[in-house]
Motif scaffolding. Structure first.
Motif, PDB file in Angstrom:
ATOM      1  N   GLN A  63       0.821  -1.209   0.000  1.00  0.00           N
ATOM      2  CA  GLN A  63       0.000   0.000   0.000  1.00  0.00           C
ATOM      3  C   GLN A  63       0.855   1.259   0.000  1.00  0.00           C
ATOM      4  OE1 GLN A  63      -2.458  -0.642   3.432  1.00  0.00           O
ATOM      5  NE2 GLN A  63      -3.787  -2.115   2.401  1.00  0.00           N
ATOM      6  N   ASN A  64       1.919   1.265   0.807  1.00  0.00           N
ATOM      7  CA  ASN A  64       2.778   2.445   0.875  1.00  0.00           C
ATOM      8  C   ASN A  64       3.570   2.633  -0.406  1.00  0.00           C
ATOM      9  OD1 ASN A  64       2.860   3.934   3.639  1.00  0.00           O
ATOM     10  ND2 ASN A  64       2.677   1.787   4.165  1.00  0.00           N
ATOM     11  N   ALA A  65       4.019   1.534  -1.020  1.00  0.00           N
ATOM     12  CA  ALA A  65       4.735   1.648  -2.288  1.00  0.00           C
ATOM     13  C   ALA A  65       3.810   2.208  -3.367  1.00  0.00           C
ATOM     14  CB  ALA A  65       5.280   0.286  -2.705  1.00  0.00           C
ATOM     15  N   GLU A  66       2.559   1.748  -3.383  1.00  0.00           N
ATOM     16  CA  GLU A  66       1.596   2.273  -4.350  1.00  0.00           C
ATOM     17  C   GLU A  66       1.305   3.739  -4.074  1.00  0.00           C
ATOM     18  OE1 GLU A  66      -1.663  -0.380  -3.919  1.00  0.00           O
ATOM     19  OE2 GLU A  66      -0.862  -1.857  -5.338  1.00  0.00           O
ATOM     20  N   MET A  67       1.206   4.116  -2.794  1.00  0.00           N
ATOM     21  CA  MET A  67       0.966   5.507  -2.433  1.00  0.00           C
ATOM     22  C   MET A  67       2.136   6.382  -2.860  1.00  0.00           C
ATOM     23  SD  MET A  67       0.094   7.102   1.332  1.00  0.00           S
ATOM     24  CE  MET A  67       1.662   6.549   2.017  1.00  0.00           C
ATOM     25  N   LEU A  68       3.348   5.843  -2.728  1.00  0.00           N
ATOM     26  CA  LEU A  68       4.538   6.603  -3.090  1.00  0.00           C
ATOM     27  C   LEU A  68       4.547   6.907  -4.585  1.00  0.00           C
ATOM     28  CD1 LEU A  68       7.263   7.725  -2.049  1.00  0.00           C
ATOM     29  CD2 LEU A  68       8.272   5.503  -2.613  1.00  0.00           C
ATOM     30  N   THR A  69       4.320   5.880  -5.422  1.00  0.00           N
ATOM     31  CA  THR A  69       4.318   6.110  -6.865  1.00  0.00           C
ATOM     32  C   THR A  69       3.129   6.982  -7.275  1.00  0.00           C
ATOM     33  OG1 THR A  69       3.170   3.997  -7.152  1.00  0.00           O
ATOM     34  CG2 THR A  69       5.561   3.987  -7.401  1.00  0.00           C
ATOM     35  N   ALA A  70       2.012   6.841  -6.581  1.00  0.00           N
ATOM     36  CA  ALA A  70       0.849   7.687  -6.885  1.00  0.00           C
ATOM     37  C   ALA A  70       1.156   9.151  -6.611  1.00  0.00           C
ATOM     38  CB  ALA A  70      -0.360   7.230  -6.073  1.00  0.00           C
ATOM     39  N   PHE A  71       1.914   9.411  -5.528  1.00  0.00           N
ATOM     40  CA  PHE A  71       2.285  10.793  -5.210  1.00  0.00           C
ATOM     41  C   PHE A  71       3.129  11.394  -6.329  1.00  0.00           C
ATOM     42  CE2 PHE A  71       5.823  13.424  -3.641  1.00  0.00           C
ATOM     43  CZ  PHE A  71       5.110  14.556  -3.250  1.00  0.00           C
ATOM     44  N   PHE A  72       4.129  10.655  -6.814  1.00  0.00           N
ATOM     45  CA  PHE A  72       4.992  11.197  -7.861  1.00  0.00           C
ATOM     46  C   PHE A  72       4.238  11.364  -9.176  1.00  0.00           C
ATOM     47  CE2 PHE A  72       8.283   9.896  -4.875  1.00  0.00           C
ATOM     48  CZ  PHE A  72       9.171  10.960  -4.966  1.00  0.00           C
ATOM     49  N   ASP A  73       3.184  10.579  -9.368  1.00  0.00           N
ATOM     50  CA  ASP A  73       2.371  10.743 -10.571  1.00  0.00           C
ATOM     51  C   ASP A  73       1.671  12.104 -10.609  1.00  0.00           C
ATOM     52  OD1 ASP A  73       3.025   8.322 -11.641  1.00  0.00           O
ATOM     53  OD2 ASP A  73       1.250   7.270 -10.872  1.00  0.00           O
ATOM     54  N   THR A  74       1.477  12.715  -9.443  1.00  0.00           N
ATOM     55  CA  THR A  74       0.784  14.011  -9.390  1.00  0.00           C
ATOM     56  C   THR A  74       1.715  15.183  -9.662  1.00  0.00           C
ATOM     57  OG1 THR A  74       1.167  14.348  -7.002  1.00  0.00           O
ATOM     58  CG2 THR A  74      -0.777  13.053  -7.654  1.00  0.00           C
ATOM     59  N   LEU A  75       3.032  14.957  -9.691  1.00  0.00           N
ATOM     60  CA  LEU A  75       3.994  16.048  -9.844  1.00  0.00           C
ATOM     61  C   LEU A  75       4.142  16.445 -11.308  1.00  0.00           C
ATOM     62  CD1 LEU A  75       6.796  14.879  -7.374  1.00  0.00           C
ATOM     63  CD2 LEU A  75       4.869  16.412  -6.933  1.00  0.00           C
TER      64      LEU A  75
END
Length: 344
Positions: free
Chosen positions: A99-111
């Protein structure tokens, strides 16, 4: 939550904190004299999972008097409910890591995907620019190098990696590498693992079953890239120097490391699959996970308990555990290992 029966026959709720889990793992690998204020030890003793002696009970030549230096000899008392709870904790942690790994990549997708740095996060092309930056950082590393590499890596790439890691590893820089389990069937990957781990215990490689992004952390600089299967971002990378974000990524990496199994560069088995276990050791481990004693398992398998002990000792050696009782670290490895899925 699992209930454990205390010495007085009562039952209390049982959980293990991170410090207690680390302390139990430590004394299970090798019972030893430790400072009494070591984090987690008091909690283990209070829960009946460890005993503190004033002397080494395995050395009868020592006088039965406590030392005067604030240490005691700590010995583990693992039980079947403990192993059950550890299995649940391991599975829960695996879900949390995913879940945290997915959250991490999701965050960078917003940049925004444009060149330049903003607040310690810099967008870059994942090709030559990022590769050269990683090589320079590794060659100049002072403390540690931590990488998670989920994608296929060519033989020439691994030869180059081993080459530019030689100098920092020779200086004692620590290496922590994570790869997916399918890499164990690639001869060039086994060659790389054998090469880097030959520098000593400060260079370690592990395999992780759960999906994860590409992460490279060198001291306080991080490169992150989404190379998971199905991702469209294989040519996109970010350089991260923001201290808070690096700390968060490092926390996720450390969780991934805790969940990964050791890899020393396996030797192919007769079936062409490289594993730490064989049919017999897997049968023993499954029996122990079902709370069966070695004598019961030996009877079912029609072999002696000595034979089972020799099989487990050989497995411990492959896993890098010291000689002795390794039920706890071996059990922790087994409940998170993809080799559980190999049948028979």
């Amino acid at each position: 939550m699992t209930s454990l029966r205390n010495w007085d026959g009562s039952q209390e709720p049982f959980t293990l904190t991170r410090d207690e889990l680390a302390a139990l793992r430590r004394i299970s690998e090798e019972p030893a004299y430790l400072p009494d204020d070591t984090p987690g030890l008091k909690g283990l003793c209070d829960k009946g999972l460890a005993l503190a002696y004033g002397y080494d009970p395995g050395n009868l030549d020592r006088p039965d008097v406590p030392p005067d230096d604030g240490r005691s000899f700590y010995f583990p008392m693992p039980t079947a409910p403990v192993l059950d709870q550890l299995r649940r904790q391991a599975l829960a942690k695996a879900r949390e890591v995913i879940q945290n790994a997915e959250m991490l990549t999701a965050f960078f997708d917003t940049l925004p995907r444009q060149a330049g740095s903003e607040n310690g996060i810099e967008f870059m092309d994942a090709g030559g620019e990022a590769t050269q930056m990683i090589i320079r950082a590794m060659e100049n590393a002072q403390h540690d190098i931590k990488t998670a590499q989920p994608a296929y890596r060519r033989p020439d790439t691994m030869d180059q990696s081993a080459s530019f890691l030689a100098e920092p590893l020779s200086r004692g820089v620590a290496l922590f590498d994570i790869y997916p389990p399918n890499t164990q069937n690639q001869p060039h990957m086994n060659k790389y693992v054998q090469t880097v781990t030959a520098y000593g215990p400060h260079a370690q490689v592990r395999r992780l079953l759960t999906p994860f992004p590409r992460i490279v952390i060198v001291d306080k600089m991080c490169i992150i890239q989404d190379l998971r299967e199905g991702s469209d971002d294989s040519r996109v990378a970010w350089k991260v120097t923001h201290e808070g974000m690096v700390a968060f990524i490092l926390m996720i990496f450390d969780w991934m490391w805790d969940m990964a199994g050791p890899w020393h560069g396996d030797t192919p088995s007769g079936q062409g699959q490289q594993t730490f276990t064989n049919d017999r050791t897997r049968a023993i481990l499954r029996g122990m996970a079902a709370h069966k004693s070695l004598s019961v398992i030996a009877k079912e398998m029609r072999v002696s308990t000595k034979t089972l002990g020799n099989e487990l000792a050989a497995l411990d050696a492959k896993l890098g555990f010291p000689p002795g009782r390794n039920d706890f670290p071996r059990g922790m490895w087994w409940v998170t290992s993809s080799e559980q899925d190999i049948h028979p």
